[in-house]
Every structure is written in C-alpha cells, then in structure tokens.
Design a protein around this motif. Sequence first.
Motif: not given
Lengths: 401, 294
Positions: B10, B14, B17-18, B253
Amino acid sequence: MSFKKFLTATAAATALLAAGNAAAEVKFGALYPFSGDLALLGEESYRGLEIAVQEINANGGVQGEEVVLERGDAVDNNQAIGEARRLISRESVAGIFGTYASSRSIAASQVAELSGIPYFELGGVADEITGRGLEWLWRTNPTAEDMGKLIVEMVVEAIAPGIDRDPGDLRIGIIHEDSSYGTSVAGHQERYGEEAGLNIVTVQAYPANTVDMSSLVLDLRDREVDVVFQTSYQNDSVLFLQQANEADFRPAAIIGGGGGYSLQPTADAVGHDLIDGVLNADFTQYLVNTESTPGLEAFVDAYEEAYGEFPRSGHSLNNYVGAKAILQALDEADGFEPETIKEALAGIDTPFGETAAGYGVKFGENNQNERASMMGLQWQDGKLVTVYPEEAAYAPMRLGE
Amino acid sequence: METFLQVVTNGLMLGGLFAIVSVGLTLIFGIVKVINFAHGEYLMIGMYLTFLLATGLDVHPYLTVAAVAPLLFVLGALTQRFLIQPLMHARDEHVQIFATVGLSTALMNLALLVFGADIASTPASGLRTSLHIGPVRILAGQAVIFCVSIALVVGLHYYLQRTQTGRAIRAVAQNRDAAQLMGINVNWIYVLTFGIGAACVGLAASLVAPLYPTQPTSGTYFVLIAFVVVVLGGLGSIGGAFVGAMIIGLIDSLSGFYIGSDLREVAVFGVFLLILILKPSGLFGRRSLAHVSP
C-alpha cells in the motif's frame, strides 16, 4: 445642530412607521448562509422556516398579527455577527431564527444574547450552541450528543440482538475526521458506549481530505472489529467504504454519523450495491413511518407546491418543526417582549411522536429541546430509509447479509 | 507477515500516486523556481476535466489524457506568461508566491461555483478491480499509476539530459543570466517548462480521477505532499522526487498502521525534517542552486 435635528426627525419617522406596522405584522429575522459554500443546505433550512410561517399566517398569524421574515445572509462568521446586529437594531426583529451552520450560530447568538433578543436555533448541531448557558437562546433540533447516543442505542437495542450477539462482545472501532464535528461526535460515542458496556477497541482520527485509508482499514481488520462507527464528510466516507471492500474487511455493521453518509452522491460514488446495508444516524428524513411523524405529508405537499420539487434534505423538515413549535407557543402569549417570549417557550410541552419530525418539544437545561432525537437510517437499494426506532421505521433493518 | 507485506505494498502504491502528482512540480519548483501553490488546483481541474470528458463522451477515463494533458499545458503556460512572468522582476520574489496562493484560492472557489461542493465521481471503468500478487492485493488502477510514474520519470530524465531543449532548460535552471548570454530565450523556456509541468499534472489527473472522488478541495492534500516530495528528493532532481515519493508513501502507510492514523502526518513530517537537517539539499540535490541563479 441641524444634523442632530435630522437624526431626531428620522428616528421619529422610523418609530412612527414601526408603530404603524406593528398593528398588522410582527417581524422575525431569518439568519442562514444564503450564499457561499453552505448556501445549498442553508437555503434548504430556510425553506422549512418559510413554510412554517406561511402555514401560521394562513391560519390567522400569531396573536392576530402577520409574521414577516427579514432575511440575513450569514455567509461567514463575521457577516453572521453583522447581520444579527442589523436585524436587531435596524429591523427591530422580535427574535431571530437560524442558522444551519453551527459556527455561524455560535457567533450570531452572542450578539442576540447581549441585546437580550431571543435566538431560535433550528438546525445547528454543535454542543457549544447550548453548552454556553445563554439566557436568550433556544434550540429545537437534536445535537451531536443525540447522534452519539442514538448510535450506541442502535447497537445495543437492534444490531446486537439482530445478529445474535451480546452487545458487550461486539468489538467496536470508532473512526472520525479530525475537525470539531468528527471529534465531538466520536467523543459522545465513546462516552455513551462505555456507559452501555460496549467494548471499544480503538478510536482513530484522520484528516477529512486524506487520499488513503488503507492502513486504517487494515488496522481495523487486524483488530477484528465487528462494528465501525465513522463520522465523516463525503470524500472520506467514499474512501473508507471502497478501501474496506477492497481489503476484504467486512464488519457486521458500519454506522455513519450524518455528514457524507446522508448524501445521495456518496451512495452513487460508492455504488448502490456496496453501500447497501450501511447504517447512519441523522435528522428525520422523508422515508419514515408517517404514523410517527404526523404532519410530514402535509409539509411535503406544501413544500412541493411552494418550490416545485421534493425537499432536498431533512434540514427543511427540522426547521419547519422547530419554527412551528415556537410560533404556536407565541400565539398563546400576549405581546412579543423577550420576557413574554421566554415565558411562552417555557410552557411548550409537546410529547414524542406529535411533530412532523417525530420528536417532541420541551426545553430543558440550557434551553435545549430535551425531547429532540435523531433517527437510525440504512441504505437499502440505493435509498436512505428510516430503520430505527422501530415505531418510526419505514422498513425493517437488514442485518447479517 | 502477510499484513506487513500488504502495508508495504500500500505504501509503494501511495508513493506512486505521490510521485505522479509531484513530477510536474519538480520541473516548476526545481527549474523555474516558482513556488506554485496552485499546483494542487491544476490537479483538481484536471480531475474535473477527466470526469466531464469521461462521462460526457462515455469513454474510458484514460483516453481523456489526450485532451486533458494539452489543456493543462496551455493553462500552465498561460499562468507563467501572464501571471508569473510580469512578476519575475518584481522587487521581491515573494510576490510570486502570493500570486500563486491567490490563483489557488480563486480556482478552488471557481470550482465550487461551477461544480458545487458535492463530490464528482469518474467511473472506475474496472480500475478498482483487485489484482492478487502472491499474498498481497493491489488495485489495477494503482498498478497503472505506479508504472506510469516510473515511465514518466525516465522519460523526463531522458528529455532533460539528451535533447537540445532539455539542455536549455537545465542551463536556465543553473544560471538564468549566463543562459541568456548563450542565446537561450529564457522567458520562452520558462513558459515551456511551466507548461510541461502542468501537462504532467494533467496526465496524473486522468489516472487519479477514476480512483478518487473529485471535489473542489481535492488538490489541497496533494499540494503539501508534492512540495515535501520535491524538497526531499532535491530541487530539480526528477529521480529524487520519485525516491522521495516512495519514502513518504511508505512512512505514511507504515505509521498509519503501526502508530495510528492520527499520528501519520507527525511521522511523515518528522522524518522529512530529520532528513533535511541531515542533508539540507535533499536526497539527490547536489547543492543549493539558489546562489547561482538570481
């Protein structure tokens, strides 16, 4: 000197005008956010008040006088204060109705308090509104505390028996967005939950604009949480429900606390099959057993006639109920002096199940309506229906699917 | 162990995405040296465009990138040309910062006016399907974002290192005056770089919109993280931004799971501060460029 004369003349003229009107009408302020980002539900709340006033006027008004509403736009806290001042000093209102948004109410009611003018809160839920012990503020609607209380009650009375578990054995996880809304509701959930002997295994806050809740979901899954309480806005409600599904976390019940859980776009975003069965607590809505909410159908008819659409949320209904209770009480009084109003409101004693919102009206400590309550709702087939308490239920609660 | 692997996965997703959101900012912040607070709003606008095109034309959200990226390029170029450039020679360069703050607020409220406060959800078009890879599961859309972010980083790196325009961009970043003396049209390079940076955000928006609800405040969370990622990676270092994004994603996370979701921001920004104290120029920044370029 001449300026002073002018002032005196103006004051005298205003007094004359006011006196001329007084025989025919009595003026109240209606303070809501009519513009800005809270405008949609501010306007919706105002419509409820307006319908109550129309109904009262059609039946001869209050003490034979026609009720007139003077609108004030509480677009932000400063303007709420400014508009409250204007309503009181320039419009000489007998009282102010409002406000939907709690922060506006807290700001504006302070002004009314100093002037000794009654302030009637019909929709703001924050504890502080009545928690400050103001003398001239009354609140008819249920609060954040009522929400926490109802959610816990729903677990003990309906959910635990419904899935054949002892309430004390259920593992409860409380998650909430970290502003004052989420924090205060979660605090009440914790307190009432502990009183009721629930096993609260974790309480976690997160920022409402977060983009990832997967760790939180995994944490709840690892703790084997059976029931999740989430107090949230839209974005975080959607994220949580989606990510819980994707991580295969399937608690026996998820209960929202108004906010994002009450909005149709949330259900549309998450998907109607995914949100099916999710519970929620909020103001009285329209899919409810109308036997326990006498007058609701008449309200909806009046609303549709006035605005040509179905009410967009329960806010108008709750404002309608509160305003009607207050105006009816004033009809029994003699005059609109603050002291007279206070006396009249102290006499209100409407039992449960006798207003269009289902709750009763009686002002208790801090002038909070102690008979106000929220209702338990559930998403069923893409619609938010009332499922708790049983006498108000539109459909039976669906559990354990 | 299984949960640990899932938490790490995860975190990496993430991070992807960043990274994809931050790459554009590396160009704008690291090269044009403009602190663009409206970066998050570019993303928000891109997400709304994706939503409108995907629902209006009934096409897969990924296809909208063909329109969204060029539109964002134009928006970025216009911002540089008509907002930032006139302020480039202002007595105090902080004026630019306030101009972008103003732009950010204006765009957010404009979106509020046009779209309302409710969320808009772009159809997921199958991108929310879980893929099982060994013991962990990831979403198809997340995997795509992760891969595209790597491709974008490699692509931009190649562009900056190997092409004539790329060299010009780097020259301007290193020393604006010297670059101008070498015959580089500095203003044009700034407009171009700003446009490319914004177009990268447009690409990101088309990938992000199907996975996350869009609302006028969607950008606010990303913009802060994007600045952190860029500073952590080292100003102007595109590979650095990618590594920075992965670090932030993992810390976010792991701390969210092992410490508690209320403390994840404390953990993220605590580590960020620590790294800066130990290495002020960021992980891959060679040295502060501020003294070279006025």
